[in-house]
Design an enzyme around this catalytic site. Structure first.
Site, mmCIF file in Angstrom:
data_model
loop_
_atom_site.group_PDB
_atom_site.id
_atom_site.type_symbol
_atom_site.label_atom_id
_atom_site.label_comp_id
_atom_site.label_asym_id
_atom_site.label_seq_id
_atom_site.Cartn_x
_atom_site.Cartn_y
_atom_site.Cartn_z
ATOM 1 C CG ASP A 60 4.916 -14.726 3.615
ATOM 2 O OD1 ASP A 60 5.771 -15.142 2.825
ATOM 3 O OD2 ASP A 60 4.031 -13.910 3.292
ATOM 4 C CG ASP A 65 2.586 -9.175 8.544
ATOM 5 O OD1 ASP A 65 2.298 -9.029 7.342
ATOM 6 O OD2 ASP A 65 2.160 -10.133 9.227
#
EC number: 2.4.2.29
Length: 376
Positions: free
Chosen positions: A93, A267
């Site tokens: 991320d 996720d």
């Protein structure tokens, strides 16, 4: 193996999609659940275990790895794949969410965010360009643009300001990433719970021609019904031939309902965090092993599971481990939870392939509600 990033849409069944992402480090079967390895490790699991459960890709966190041990150090040691002994695809991320939620004394402007580390108080600057640079030093395969995520509920004016800033940062992130044939950078759709803003964000990002698209800023305080409504109007705007990733979601029910609305990748820390706190996910529903009623229950969590943690230990023993504060408790429950999540994803993929996704969805949800066996 391939030297390029590509997504192939193999099958659809209603709104559900079955696909495949091919990258130099491996193939990702979608719909996919990515275990979260925040600081270079999926907590309480060996990398080989995670792979054996069926994970094609894991997630690493740019913010945490930047602070400790440092992106430059990871690069010097061979990159995150070598460092963490995970030779398969890794998604990172951007670090933006943690900057907003964890960092101290944040200051945000057009250029980026300056903040103090929650670890030692050191000052850092995170710009779209620096986020991409850090992710490159980590050598991740799929990277995220830097964005601003607003917690819900929020005023429409504030949501729009953050969404427009995130679009400008998307352009800068994509330019900084450049052309990397074997890797990808995804744009992130923002806009909170506002359908107009979500539509503007998705349309603008689609025009930028990212290799994939993430849907961010959900599961941040809004009811599930709101999340699903936003997905229903957002996914049709995104390019059909590109993967769609719903960030930070979620529960098994969130996943199966989001797949029905066209999402390909997920996720969440939930299965690992829950495992460390005594909560097991099973095809019978959730089981809280801290509850005293399990103290003399000889049954395993799931006697027909392929996972030893689910099959070979009694609920009474797992209850005892948690009451005793034993490390093995977190290890076994995390193992069970990730096994269940990967089994669920395999069941979803098979159901889409065989044009029975809706039946699978309803049967699985009914099994959770009744607490009996829902076939995978």
């Amino acid at each position: 193996m391939t030297d390029r990033f590509s997504f192939t849409l193999l099958k659809t069944d209603g709104g559900a999609r079955r696909g495949r992402i091919d990258m130099p480090r491996g193939t990702i079967r979608t719909p996919a659940f990515m275990p979260v390895g925040t600081a270079g490790t999926v907590k309480a699991m060996y990398p080989g275990q995670v792979r054996e459960l069926g994970a094609d890709i894991i997630l690493g966190n740019t913010y945490h790895l930047m602070l400790r041990p440092g992106a430059e150090r990871v690069a010097k040691l061979g990159g995150l794949h070598v460092f963490a002994n995970w030779p398969h695809p890794i998604l990172t991320d951007s670090g933006g969410f943690q900057v907003m939620s964890l960092a101290q004394l944040r200051k945000l402007d057009e250029n980026g965010v300056t903040f103090q580390s929650h670890i030692d108080g050191r000052r850092y600057e995170m710009t779209p360009e620096r986020s991409v640079e850090i992710q490159g030093l980590l050598d991740s395969d799929i990277q995220m643009q830097l964005d601003e995520c607003v917690a819900l509920p929020a005023e429409e004016k504030e949501i729009e300001r953050a969404m427009q800033l995130s679009l400008r940062w998307a352009e800068r992130s994509k330019a900084a990433f450049g052309d990397q044939p074997g890797k990808a950078i995804f744009g992130i759709v923002q806009g909170g719970d506002n359908e107009r803003l979500r539509g503007e964000s998705a349309s603008a990002l689609a025009a930028m021609d990212f290799k994939g698209y993430s849907i961010g800023g959900l599961a941040v305080g809004e009811p599930q019904a709101v999340m699903l409504r936003i997905l229903e109007m957002t996914t049709p705007i995104l390019p059909r031939e590109k993967p769609r990733y719903l960030m930070g979601v979620g529960t098994p029910e969130d996943i199966i309902e989001s797949v029905a609305r066209g999402v390909d990748m997920f996720d969440c820390v939930m299965p690992t965090r829950a495992g460390r706190h005594g909560l097991a996910f099973t095809r019978f529903g959730k089981v809280n092993l801290k509850n005293a009623r399990h103290a003399e229950d000889h049954r395993p969590l799931d006697e027909s599971s392929d996972c030893p943690a689910s099959r070979d230990y009694s609920r009474a023993y797992l209850h005892h481990l948690f009451k005793s504060g034993e490390t093995l408790a977190a290890m076994l429950l995390t193992w069970n939870n990730l096994a269940y999540y990967q089994s669920l994803m395999a069941g979803i993929r098979a159901a889409i392939d065989e044009d029975r996704f809706e039946k699978f969805r309803q049967t699985t949800k009914a099994g959770w509600a009744r607490g009996d066996i829902a076939p995978l």
